[in-house]
Write a protein that holds these residues in place. Structure first.
Motif, short mmCIF file in Angstrom:
data_model
loop_
_atom_site.label_atom_id
_atom_site.label_comp_id
_atom_site.label_asym_id
_atom_site.label_seq_id
_atom_site.Cartn_x
_atom_site.Cartn_y
_atom_site.Cartn_z
N ASP A 81 26.95 25.54 49.09
CA ASP A 81 25.79 25.97 49.09
C ASP A 81 25.16 26.24 50.83
OD1 ASP A 81 24.58 22.98 49.28
OD2 ASP A 81 23.21 23.73 47.41
N ARG A 82 24.08 26.46 51.34
CA ARG A 82 24.01 26.39 52.70
C ARG A 82 24.10 24.75 53.20
NH1 ARG A 82 19.61 26.53 55.80
NH2 ARG A 82 20.15 27.97 57.81
N ARG A 140 26.78 23.37 56.07
CA ARG A 140 26.39 22.70 57.29
C ARG A 140 26.11 21.72 57.68
NH1 ARG A 140 23.32 27.19 59.43
NH2 ARG A 140 22.61 25.42 60.25
N GLN A 161 28.14 31.90 47.74
CA GLN A 161 26.61 31.13 48.14
C GLN A 161 26.96 30.17 49.26
OE1 GLN A 161 23.46 29.65 44.73
NE2 GLN A 161 25.04 28.23 45.47
N ALA A 181 27.25 30.55 54.12
CA ALA A 181 26.84 29.47 55.84
C ALA A 181 28.14 29.64 56.11
CB ALA A 181 26.74 28.74 53.96
N GLU A 186 27.38 32.76 58.39
CA GLU A 186 26.36 32.07 58.76
C GLU A 186 26.59 31.51 60.07
OE1 GLU A 186 21.77 31.12 58.18
OE2 GLU A 186 23.28 30.28 57.77
#
Length: 286
Positions: free
Chosen positions: A215-216, A220, A244, A248, A251
């Motif tokens: 996930d994000r 990250r 997802q 991420a 982004e």
């Protein structure tokens, strides 16, 4: 090798999401199922020679999934051919007890425009006893021979490694195989995510971070440590997870994030993301 904030590599695929090989499951159909959510897919792993094929048979006898085609090199070629029109970069994760077998597989990958990935990651006792898998991390000169043999064919070369192997200085190994011609270091971080930053510092090769990518938050964390891309292991057949992760990654690299340097990482250790509980079995299958 690089250090500090020197300009460095970028991932050789876009989007910067890869599918990590899952033994006995990662074939051309598996890669195609990801659609356009991933930029690369590492098929395999495949045992190439007598000792590693015997190890794979022993592993199957205890109910592990393994690819055991009659002709492993023909299998590599057929699977890569099936992805010739796929919208991603294909790679093949290989296990071998000698560099010549790696060279032969790499020549096929070079012809197909694919990545040859040397497996220095598998921790199964049979494969390690055959001289493959994580045993190579304890013999970096021999691992470097594998990498050099593959690189001589003109193939893009990845090396799949893991952290938390007692007595192994992984950043030093990364530097050694980078000097031998590795283009990609594919790092299963286990529960030592910070080692990704140390590997980034040690090599000019692109670094793909693996383990628990969901996930994000997980994306990250790895990108803040300087990884050029991330890879998804066991949930690689789950479109929800892949969406997802893809969102991420997009982004991070396309957004206006102020906490990354030229390589996508944080220049200030104080900016490193909060550590968190990681799901068990988060990496790609050994």
């Amino acid at each position: 090798m690089t250090g500090g904030t020197d300009p460095v590599s970028t991932a050789p695929f876009e989007p910067r999401v890869a599918l990590a090989s899952l033994s006995g499951r990662s074939d051309a159909d598996w890669a195609r199922a990801a659609g356009e959510l991933a930029g690369a897919a590492f098929l395999g792993g495949i045992a190439l020679d007598g000792p590693t094929r015997e190890a794979a048979r022993e592993m199957v006898d205890r109910d592990r999934d393994e690819f055991l085609p009659a002709d492993p090199l023909a299998f590599v070629d057929e699977q890569l051919a099936a992805l010739a029109d796929a919208p991603l970069l294909a790679g093949f994760n290989v296990r071998a007890s000698d560099p010549e077998s790696v060279r032969e597989a790499a020549a096929i990958c070079a012809e197909r425009g694919a990545v040859l990935e040397v497996n220095a990651h598998c921790r199964q006792s049979e494969m390690c006893a055959a001289g493959a898998g994580e045993s190579l991390l304890r013999e970096p000169d021999r691992l470097a021979e594998y990498v050099a043999a593959a690189a001589e064919t003109g193939a893009t070369v990845s090396v799949k490694v893991r952290t938390e192997l007692a007595g192994v200085d992984l950043p030093a190994v990364a530097g050694r195989v980078g000097d031998a011609g590795a283009d990609i270091l594919h790092v299963d971080a286990m529960d030592s995510e910070r080692v990704v930053a140390d590997v980034v510092e040690a090599t000019d090769a692109a670094v793909v971070a693996n383990n628990g990518v969901r996930d994000r938050e997980t994306v990250r964390e790895y990108l803040a440590y300087g990884a050029d891309a991330v890879s998804v292991g066991r949930p690689s057949d789950d479109p929800r997870v892949l969406r997802q992760v893809r969102a991420a990654v997009d982004e991070w690299f396309e957004g206006d994030s102020g906490d990354r340097n030229d390589r996508g990482g944080s220049g200030d250790p104080g900016d490193e993301p909060r550590r968190r509980a990681r799901p068990t079995g988060g990496g790609s299958q050994p």
